[in-house]
Design a protein around this motif. Structure first.
Motif, short mmCIF file in Angstrom:
data_model
loop_
_atom_site.label_atom_id
_atom_site.label_comp_id
_atom_site.label_asym_id
_atom_site.label_seq_id
_atom_site.Cartn_x
_atom_site.Cartn_y
_atom_site.Cartn_z
N LEU A 76 3.23 1.93 21.16
CA LEU A 76 4.32 1.99 22.11
C LEU A 76 3.82 1.22 23.16
N ASP A 77 4.32 -0.02 23.37
CA ASP A 77 4.09 -0.84 24.50
C ASP A 77 5.35 -0.50 25.52
N VAL A 78 5.32 0.22 26.53
CA VAL A 78 6.30 0.42 27.32
C VAL A 78 6.77 -0.74 28.14
N THR A 79 5.62 -1.74 28.40
CA THR A 79 5.83 -2.61 29.40
C THR A 79 6.65 -3.69 28.55
N ASN A 80 6.75 -3.66 27.34
CA ASN A 80 7.54 -4.80 26.70
C ASN A 80 8.72 -4.64 26.40
N PRO A 81 9.59 -5.43 27.19
CA PRO A 81 11.02 -5.37 27.21
C PRO A 81 11.94 -5.65 25.81
N ARG A 82 11.04 -6.20 25.05
CA ARG A 82 11.91 -6.60 23.63
C ARG A 82 12.27 -5.36 22.84
N PRO A 83 13.46 -5.23 22.38
CA PRO A 83 13.78 -4.21 21.39
C PRO A 83 13.05 -4.21 20.13
N ILE A 84 12.78 -2.85 19.46
CA ILE A 84 11.97 -2.64 18.49
C ILE A 84 13.05 -2.95 17.38
N ASP A 85 12.90 -3.84 16.33
CA ASP A 85 14.07 -3.84 15.32
C ASP A 85 13.60 -2.88 14.00
N THR A 86 14.32 -2.61 13.23
CA THR A 86 14.19 -1.52 12.33
C THR A 86 13.25 -2.04 11.10
N GLU A 87 12.93 -3.33 10.99
CA GLU A 87 11.90 -3.61 10.02
C GLU A 87 10.50 -3.54 10.64
N GLY A 88 10.24 -3.52 11.81
CA GLY A 88 9.22 -3.22 12.43
C GLY A 88 8.56 -4.50 12.62
N LEU A 89 9.22 -5.82 12.59
CA LEU A 89 8.59 -7.12 12.72
C LEU A 89 8.26 -7.35 14.53
N THR A 90 9.14 -7.02 15.20
CA THR A 90 8.74 -7.06 16.64
C THR A 90 7.64 -6.15 17.20
N LEU A 91 7.56 -5.03 16.58
CA LEU A 91 6.33 -3.95 16.81
C LEU A 91 5.08 -4.46 16.31
N SER A 92 5.00 -5.56 15.12
CA SER A 92 3.87 -5.75 14.87
C SER A 92 3.37 -7.06 15.58
N ALA A 93 4.35 -7.42 16.00
CA ALA A 93 4.06 -9.02 16.96
C ALA A 93 3.31 -8.31 18.29
N THR A 94 3.50 -7.08 18.76
CA THR A 94 3.05 -6.81 19.97
C THR A 94 1.66 -6.01 19.85
N ILE A 95 1.02 -5.90 18.57
CA ILE A 95 -0.05 -5.34 18.25
C ILE A 95 -1.22 -6.33 18.87
N GLY A 96 -2.01 -5.60 19.82
CA GLY A 96 -3.40 -6.49 20.22
C GLY A 96 -2.84 -7.28 21.68
N GLU A 97 -1.77 -6.97 21.97
CA GLU A 97 -1.26 -7.31 23.41
C GLU A 97 -2.13 -6.77 24.60
N ILE A 98 -1.68 -5.32 24.27
CA ILE A 98 -2.40 -4.33 25.37
C ILE A 98 -4.10 -4.51 25.52
N THR A 99 -4.49 -4.48 24.48
CA THR A 99 -5.84 -4.71 24.31
C THR A 99 -6.22 -5.98 24.97
N ALA A 100 -5.65 -6.88 24.71
CA ALA A 100 -5.81 -8.38 25.18
C ALA A 100 -5.68 -8.33 26.85
N SER A 101 -4.71 -7.56 27.10
CA SER A 101 -4.46 -7.71 28.72
C SER A 101 -5.52 -6.65 29.45
N GLN A 102 -6.25 -5.95 28.72
CA GLN A 102 -7.16 -5.05 29.29
C GLN A 102 -8.80 -5.55 29.22
#
Length: 337
Positions: A76-102
């Motif tokens: 649940l990346d609240v900083t990501n403005p992209r919508p989460i689609d029903t198939e979860g494709l967008t969600l999987s693309a954000t995995i690792g972004e928060i960790t990388a930003s830290q």
């Protein structure tokens, strides 16, 4: 788009570390950020992070970082403005972004002996109190390199652990250095440079040092005399501790030679008057009154109405030791009185 902001932030942080080196003792720095990416192709951030931790180590600074985004997760990346689609494709693309930003926050804290705080909504006062409590007591360790390869290194990684206590974590600066911190000035002569210009440049560094230098305790006193029809004369009086000076025998007398200088800045930071000179100070006879332990030097400037910052500096020519001081003064408008 975030790359310029990241670069500017790291440049300022590196400058802060180098400024902190002019302060004595151990220092803590709290960095609160919503994270940034270490993208070397755009910012060279990884190399700059290393320079920051290098400067922090030389300055005795420990950095603690706090992720200002509070409790967040990869799912649940609240900083990501992209919508989460029903198939979860967008969600999987954000995995690792928060960790990388830290990653940058983790490196800054862990490489200087601090630690990062993340995924927490605790009030700032709580984690600041925790940091102050855990840094109030510490062990001072010493270690000498064992071989020539270790001695040659300029920036080397070290680790420490407690024998028989694998449950305990040791936090320390992860690097050591071959060379000591450089002083603001050096007593070595600068070749191929006009001596007068070199002296002025050296004194400008002392006078404009962001932190008052106390190798030679120096105090500044300002007084103004207003003369209607003429103007306002501001007199700057330097009080220089004789005890911190190095006296040599010159022409049969003990004396210390000092460079001394001062600058008057207006409220826009523009120098309006300055001077650099040479001062000879003699030691006091034994049993002299305590109030005479300081040498006194005065200079003045005629100034129009306004707010001014007066900065002064001194330098012992033999030892290279320096001192500086700063004061503000308001010159009122005589026509309005």
């Amino acid at each position: 788009m975030a790359a310029p902001d990241t670069d500017n932030t790291l440049i300022l942080l590196e400058g802060l570390m180098r400024t902190a080196g002019q302060l004595p003792g151990r220092k803590l720095v709290f960095l609160i950020s919503d994270g940034f990416y270490l993208n070397d192709q755009k910012t060279g951030a990884r190399g700059r992070i290393k320079r920051i931790t290098d400067a922090a180590g030389r300055a005795g600074v420990v950095i603690y970082t706090l992720d200002a985004r509070g409790i967040i997760s990869e799912s649940l990346d609240v900083t990501n403005p992209r919508p989460i689609d029903t198939e979860g494709l967008t969600l999987s693309a954000t995995i690792g972004e928060i960790t990388a930003s830290q990653d940058g926050l983790n490196a800054l804290s862990q490489d200087t002996g601090g630690r990062p705080f993340r995924n927490t909504n605790a009030p700032m006062s709580k984690w600041v109190e925790k940091v102050l409590d855990e840094t109030a007591n510490y062990y001072l360790l010493a270690w000498r390199p064992d071989n020539e390869e270790q001695k040659r290194g300029k920036f080397n990684h070290i680790e420490a652990s407690i024998i028989g206590r694998p449950d305990l974590v040791v936090r320390l600066r992860g690097s050591y250095f071959k060379t000591a911190p450089l002083p603001i000035l050096t007593t070595k002569k600068k070749p191929d440079k006009d001596p007068t210009k070199a002296r002025e440049d050296d004194m400008r560094l002392v006078i404009d040092a962001p932190v008052s230098q106390r190798q030679i305790p120096t105090e500044l006193e300002l007084n103004r005399v207003q003369m209607p029809g003429v103007g306002t004369r501001v007199t700057a009086t330097l009080h220089i501790s004789r005890e911190a000076l190095s006296f040599d025998l010159n022409d049969g007398k003990q004396s210390a030679d000092l460079d001394v200088g001062g600058i008057f800045y207006d409220d826009k930071g523009k120098p309006v008057s300055s001077f650099v000179g040479r001062l000879k100070i003699f030691p006091l006879p034994e049993n002299s009154p305590a109030q005479l332990s300081r040498a006194i030097y005065e200079f003045h400037a005629w100034l129009p109405a306004g707010l001014y910052q007066v900065r002064v500096g001194v330098r012992d020519l033999k030892t290279g030791h320096i001192g500086s001081a700063m004061q503000w003064i308001q010159v009122p408008n005589l026509l309005l009185r």
